[in-house]
Design an enzyme around this catalytic site. Structure first.
Site, PDB file in Angstrom:
ATOM      1  CB  CYS A  68       5.775   4.504   6.637  1.00 17.22           C
ATOM      2  SG  CYS A  68       4.104   3.867   6.855  1.00 17.22           S
ATOM      3  CG  ASN A  70       7.853   3.994   2.207  1.00 14.07           C
ATOM      4  OD1 ASN A  70       7.181   4.679   1.423  1.00 14.07           O
ATOM      5  ND2 ASN A  70       7.318   3.379   3.242  1.00 14.07           N
ATOM      6  CD  GLU A 116      -2.597   1.403   0.069  1.00 10.49           C
ATOM      7  OE1 GLU A 116      -3.275   0.493  -0.422  1.00 10.49           O
ATOM      8  OE2 GLU A 116      -2.505   2.527  -0.458  1.00 10.49           O
ATOM      9  CG  PHE A 117       2.571   2.594  -2.919  1.00  3.68           C
ATOM     10  CD1 PHE A 117       3.938   2.556  -2.657  1.00  3.68           C
ATOM     11  CD2 PHE A 117       2.019   1.573  -3.672  1.00  3.68           C
ATOM     12  CE1 PHE A 117       4.735   1.524  -3.142  1.00  3.68           C
ATOM     13  CE2 PHE A 117       2.806   0.531  -4.163  1.00  3.68           C
ATOM     14  CZ  PHE A 117       4.165   0.505  -3.898  1.00  3.68           C
ATOM     15  CG  LEU A 118      -2.753   4.463   2.604  1.00  3.40           C
ATOM     16  CD1 LEU A 118      -2.494   5.242   3.880  1.00  3.40           C
ATOM     17  CD2 LEU A 118      -4.127   3.850   2.661  1.00  3.40           C
ATOM     18  CE  LYS A 119       0.858  12.052  -0.045  1.00  2.00           C
ATOM     19  NZ  LYS A 119       0.352  11.440  -1.289  1.00  2.00           N
ATOM     20  NE  ARG A 126       1.770   4.737  14.053  1.00  2.04           N
ATOM     21  CZ  ARG A 126       1.114   3.825  13.316  1.00  2.04           C
ATOM     22  NH1 ARG A 126       1.372   2.535  13.494  1.00  2.04           N
ATOM     23  NH2 ARG A 126       0.228   4.177  12.407  1.00  2.04           N
ATOM     24  CE1 TYR A 135       7.777  22.634  -0.191  1.00  3.66           C
ATOM     25  CE2 TYR A 135       7.452  20.431  -1.104  1.00  3.66           C
ATOM     26  CZ  TYR A 135       7.249  21.803  -1.163  1.00  3.66           C
ATOM     27  OH  TYR A 135       6.526  22.333  -2.201  1.00  3.66           O
ATOM     28  CE  LYS A 168       6.248  -0.080   9.741  1.00  5.22           C
ATOM     29  NZ  LYS A 168       6.347  -0.740   8.481  1.00  5.22           N
TER      30      LYS A 168
HETATM   31  N1  LIG Z   1       0.099   3.962   8.165  1.00  2.00           N
HETATM   32  C1  LIG Z   1       0.344   4.135   6.876  1.00  2.00           C
HETATM   33  O1  LIG Z   1       0.235   5.244   6.358  1.00  2.00           O
HETATM   34  C2  LIG Z   1       0.775   2.989   6.015  1.00  2.00           C
HETATM   35  C3  LIG Z   1       0.805   3.156   4.621  1.00  2.00           C
HETATM   36  C4  LIG Z   1       1.206   2.090   3.810  1.00  2.00           C
HETATM   37  C5  LIG Z   1       1.580   0.876   4.386  1.00  2.00           C
HETATM   38  N2  LIG Z   1       1.552   0.731   5.745  1.00  2.00           N
HETATM   39  C6  LIG Z   1       1.873  -0.585   6.300  1.00  2.00           C
HETATM   40  O2  LIG Z   1       0.623  -1.257   6.554  1.00  2.00           O
HETATM   41  C7  LIG Z   1       0.711  -2.040   7.746  1.00  2.00           C
HETATM   42  C8  LIG Z   1      -0.346  -1.604   8.744  1.00  2.00           C
HETATM   43  O3  LIG Z   1      -0.057  -0.269   9.126  1.00  2.00           O
HETATM   44  P1  LIG Z   1      -1.096   0.622   9.954  1.00  2.00           P
HETATM   45  O4  LIG Z   1      -0.475   1.957  10.126  1.00  2.00           O
HETATM   46  O5  LIG Z   1      -2.437   0.496   9.348  1.00  2.00           O
HETATM   47  O6  LIG Z   1      -1.056  -0.168  11.357  1.00  2.00           O
HETATM   48  P2  LIG Z   1      -1.923   0.055  12.667  1.00  2.00           P
HETATM   49  O7  LIG Z   1      -1.027  -0.230  13.794  1.00  2.00           O
HETATM   50  O8  LIG Z   1      -2.653   1.358  12.579  1.00  2.00           O
HETATM   51  O9  LIG Z   1      -3.039  -1.113  12.568  1.00  2.00           O
HETATM   52  C9  LIG Z   1      -2.746  -2.468  12.611  1.00  2.00           C
HETATM   53  C10 LIG Z   1      -3.958  -3.185  13.196  1.00  2.00           C
HETATM   54  O10 LIG Z   1      -3.763  -4.603  13.087  1.00  2.00           O
HETATM   55  C11 LIG Z   1      -4.385  -5.211  14.207  1.00  2.00           C
HETATM   56  N3  LIG Z   1      -3.921  -6.599  14.343  1.00  2.00           N
HETATM   57  C12 LIG Z   1      -2.718  -7.061  14.730  1.00  2.00           C
HETATM   58  N4  LIG Z   1      -2.694  -8.413  14.690  1.00  2.00           N
HETATM   59  C13 LIG Z   1      -3.904  -8.829  14.258  1.00  2.00           C
HETATM   60  C14 LIG Z   1      -4.486 -10.098  14.006  1.00  2.00           C
HETATM   61  N5  LIG Z   1      -3.806 -11.223  14.162  1.00  2.00           N
HETATM   62  N6  LIG Z   1      -5.757 -10.139  13.582  1.00  2.00           N
HETATM   63  C15 LIG Z   1      -6.467  -9.011  13.417  1.00  2.00           C
HETATM   64  N7  LIG Z   1      -5.958  -7.773  13.625  1.00  2.00           N
HETATM   65  C16 LIG Z   1      -4.697  -7.682  14.044  1.00  2.00           C
HETATM   66  C17 LIG Z   1      -4.032  -4.282  15.355  1.00  2.00           C
HETATM   67  O11 LIG Z   1      -4.894  -4.474  16.465  1.00  2.00           O
HETATM   68  C18 LIG Z   1      -4.186  -2.909  14.686  1.00  2.00           C
HETATM   69  O12 LIG Z   1      -5.493  -2.384  14.876  1.00  2.00           O
HETATM   70  C19 LIG Z   1       2.153  -1.907   8.220  1.00  2.00           C
HETATM   71  O13 LIG Z   1       2.916  -2.947   7.672  1.00  2.00           O
HETATM   72  C20 LIG Z   1       2.587  -0.560   7.631  1.00  2.00           C
HETATM   73  O14 LIG Z   1       3.969  -0.512   7.444  1.00  2.00           O
HETATM   74  C21 LIG Z   1       1.140   1.753   6.571  1.00  2.00           C
HETATM   75  O1  LIG Z   2       9.360  16.941   1.411  1.00  3.44           O
HETATM   76  C1  LIG Z   2       9.045  16.346   2.461  1.00  3.44           C
HETATM   77  C2  LIG Z   2       7.993  15.394   2.537  1.00  3.44           C
HETATM   78  C3  LIG Z   2       7.736  14.776   3.751  1.00  3.44           C
HETATM   79  N1  LIG Z   2       8.484  15.076   4.845  1.00  3.44           N
HETATM   80  C4  LIG Z   2       8.222  14.376   6.125  1.00  3.44           C
HETATM   81  O2  LIG Z   2       8.210  12.975   5.870  1.00  3.44           O
HETATM   82  C5  LIG Z   2       7.341  12.306   6.783  1.00  3.44           C
HETATM   83  C6  LIG Z   2       6.413  11.372   6.024  1.00  3.44           C
HETATM   84  O3  LIG Z   2       5.481  12.127   5.277  1.00  3.44           O
HETATM   85  P1  LIG Z   2       4.496  11.471   4.207  1.00  3.44           P
HETATM   86  O4  LIG Z   2       5.267  10.638   3.280  1.00  3.44           O
HETATM   87  O5  LIG Z   2       3.675  12.548   3.631  1.00  3.44           O
HETATM   88  O6  LIG Z   2       3.539  10.590   5.158  1.00  3.44           O
HETATM   89  P2  LIG Z   2       3.364   9.025   5.435  1.00  3.44           P
HETATM   90  O7  LIG Z   2       1.951   8.843   5.806  1.00  3.44           O
HETATM   91  O8  LIG Z   2       4.423   8.570   6.371  1.00  3.44           O
HETATM   92  O9  LIG Z   2       3.553   8.304   3.999  1.00  3.44           O
HETATM   93  C7  LIG Z   2       4.746   7.622   3.611  1.00  3.44           C
HETATM   94  O10 LIG Z   2       4.775   6.318   4.158  1.00  3.44           O
HETATM   95  C8  LIG Z   2       3.629   5.496   3.801  1.00  3.44           C
HETATM   96  C9  LIG Z   2       3.757   4.194   4.569  1.00  3.44           C
HETATM   97  O11 LIG Z   2       4.637   3.294   3.977  1.00  3.44           O
HETATM   98  C10 LIG Z   2       3.630   5.304   2.293  1.00  3.44           C
HETATM   99  O12 LIG Z   2       2.522   4.488   1.928  1.00  3.44           O
HETATM  100  C11 LIG Z   2       3.550   6.670   1.609  1.00  3.44           C
HETATM  101  O13 LIG Z   2       3.603   6.493   0.183  1.00  3.44           O
HETATM  102  C12 LIG Z   2       4.729   7.513   2.075  1.00  3.44           C
HETATM  103  O14 LIG Z   2       4.661   8.824   1.506  1.00  3.44           O
HETATM  104  C13 LIG Z   2       6.611  13.425   7.558  1.00  3.44           C
HETATM  105  O15 LIG Z   2       7.220  13.565   8.830  1.00  3.44           O
HETATM  106  C14 LIG Z   2       6.847  14.663   6.723  1.00  3.44           C
HETATM  107  O16 LIG Z   2       6.877  15.847   7.497  1.00  3.44           O
HETATM  108  C15 LIG Z   2       9.512  15.998   4.787  1.00  3.44           C
HETATM  109  O17 LIG Z   2      10.204  16.269   5.780  1.00  3.44           O
HETATM  110  N2  LIG Z   2       9.764  16.610   3.581  1.00  3.44           N
END
Ligand SMILES: NC(=O)c1ccc[n+]([C@@H]2O[C@H](COP(=O)([O-])OP(=O)(O)OC[C@H]3O[C@@H](n4cnc5c(N)ncnc54)[C@H](O)[C@@H]3O)[C@@H](O)[C@H]2O)c1
Ligand SMILES: O=c1ccn([C@@H]2O[C@H](COP(=O)(O)OP(=O)(O)O[C@H]3O[C@H](CO)[C@@H](O)[C@H](O)[C@H]3O)[C@@H](O)[C@H]2O)c(=O)[nH]1
Length: 437
Positions: free
Chosen positions: A266, A214, A154-157, A333, A257, A269
């Protein structure tokens, strides 16, 4: 089509609500009973613009359900997405415990062909481990149920999660069977109806793509932070430099920036996990390791600028504007705010803080620290020696500097995100400290 999404965090809940919006029947599963109870009562556990309304609409339409029990919905679904957390272990590697727990439940309970798609960010080679766990469970049951595993990072922000999910730049899918490929193509067609940008590839490449993306974005940020730090020393303006290089189409103007370091769940880690994977394979990724080192150092930059501005920090009062790791989220985080506040308190300073949405999270996360929270940015700044901006929330972008000058004790403004107009701030009688400008 019915699908289950395991893990109801940022990724799972947003994916579930967006798939439901496309007309699919979605069951979101989480082991956190409190979270599921809340969701069933209409309480959204995270702050993400637009999410509450999207969830409510789809629950009301009967397309979005919440449960703690995957086994309950497993017989009815064609696809299970695993979107559980993959937190960093002590050595920097991704902890796969939750991912493998889901695989185990899947293997113990599937009764017909089902695809297990990993959406969590997982190191290359994880799909093999997931497959092995499922096979082991099927063997224990003494039955042969067909299944596939797939990778769909997943690539959402955060803060723009719905928009990113609904109209992605691309969808990356790693498969090793035609059957899984067809199913995944069907699932994503509605999102990319006019321009189908689903990139199918082998599973290890899909897993690797997520970390490479990332790491590349984090590299740009650390690179710009170093350019900014040098600008500070040679009297150049990094904002001019940013525009100067960003207008080169080969470089592009996004993610350039400079600031007080990247945070979030993300980049920190995933950069560490990529470096760890490389080391496990006998290779040191020097650029990637430096990216993380530079970021650690950069998280201290606002503290250092406050020291330059105020000298000895004992007894000084500092207002922190912005606690979340970025705007439009309450996620703290790895937020730079946690580092800056910790160092200020250690140095004997007093901290006042304001954030439009992250204060409850901050109170929970830093419950033991003597931080005084304010109701507005102006209240936080009353009587302080300096204000430090750490998160560029829209409402913090245009302060009334004249009003602030009248109520603050000191005259220092540290702009950790380079969003203020330096001449305007200085004209109001402040000393301005930006990052490389
Ligand atoms: N947060 C983001 O913007 C983002 C974007 C892209 C990818 N990711 C990746 O996606 C994954 C999830 O991230 P997140 O930020 O949504 O995590 P999060 O911590 O917000 O949510 C994870 C959820 O999984 C649940 N869980 C754990 N074990 C479980 C099980 N066995 N059965 C059912 N539920 C269970 C937890 O209770 C928690 O609610 C990570 O690998 C992260 O790196 C995160
Ligand atoms: O030019 C920039 C852009 C971002 N940031 C910082 O970088 C961090 C991450 O920002 P952003 O990428 O917008 O947010 P995330 O939600 O962490 O999203 C990243 O991490 C996700 C989890 O893997 C990916 O899915 C997304 O594509 C990736 O952009 C933040 O602290 C921002 O302030 C900067 O300092 N300078």
């Amino acid at each position: 089509m019915k699908i289950a999404i395991v893990g109801t965090g940022y990724v799972g809940l947003v994916s579930g609500a967006c798939f439901a919006e496309m007309g699919l029947d979605i069951t979101c599963v989480d082991i956190d009973a409190e979270k599921i109870e809340g969701l069933n009562a209409g309480v959204i556990p995270i702050y993400e613009p637009g999410l509450e309304e999207l969830v409510r609409r789809n629950v009301e339409a009967g397309r979005l359900h919440f449960t703690t029990d995957l086994t309950e919905c497993l017989p009815h679904v064609e696809v299970v997405f695993s979107a559980v957390g993959t937190p960093p272990d002590e050595d920097g590697s991704a902890d796969l415990k939750y991912v493998l727990d889901v695989a185990r439940t899947f293997g113990r309970h599937i009764r017909k062909y089902t695809v297990l798609v990993t959406k969590s960010t997982v190191p290359v080679g994880t799909a093999q481990k997931v497959r092995a766990v499922i096979e082991e469970e099927l063997e224990k049951r003494g039955c042969k149920v067909p299944f596939d595993v797939a990778s769909n990072p997943e690539f959402l922000k955060e803060g723009a999660a719905i928009k990113d999910f609904m109209s992605p730049d691309r969808v990356v899918v790693g498969v090793d069977s035609e059957r899984a490929r067809k199913l995944m193509a069907k699932l994503y067609r509605p999102f990319l109806i006019s321009n189908f940008r689903v990139l199918f590839m082998d599973i290890p490449s899909a897993e690797m793509t997520k970390y490479a993306a990332n790491a590349m974005l984090a590299t740009r940020i650390s690179f710009m932070n170093e350019i900014a730090n040098l600008c500070d020393r040679v009297d150049a303006d990094v904002e001019m430099v940013r525009k100067g290089i960003g207008s080169d189409a080969r470089i592009g103007n996004k993610f350039l920036y400079p600031g007080c370091g990247y945070g979030g769940s993300c980049f920190p880690k995933d950069v560490k996990a990529l470096a760890h994977t490389a080391r496990e394979h006998g290779y040191t990724m020097q650029v990637i390791e430096a990216v993380e080192r530079v970021n650690e150092q950069q998280k201290g930059i606002v503290f250092e600028k406050l020291q330059t501005a105020l000298g000895d920090l004992r007894g000084k009062v500092v207002a922190i504007w912005g606690l979340a790791f970025k705007p439009e989220t309450d996620d703290m985080r790895e937020a730079p705010a946690t580092v800056v506040i910790g160092r200020l308190l250690d140095a004997g300073a007093e901290v006042r803080a304001y954030d439009p949405v992250a204060m409850p999270e901050s109170r929970r996360r830093m419950a033991d620290l003597p931080i005084r929270y304010a109701q507005t940015m102006y209240e936080a700044a009353e009587g302080v020696d300096a204000v430090a901006l750490l998160t560029e929330w829209k409402e913090l972008r245009m302060p009334d500097w004249t009003q602030l000058r009248a109520t603050m004790r000191g005259d220092a403004v540290v702009d950790g995100r380079n969003i203020f107009d330096k001449p305007e701030v200085e004209a109001a009688g402040f000393r301005y400290f930006g990052i490389g400008k």
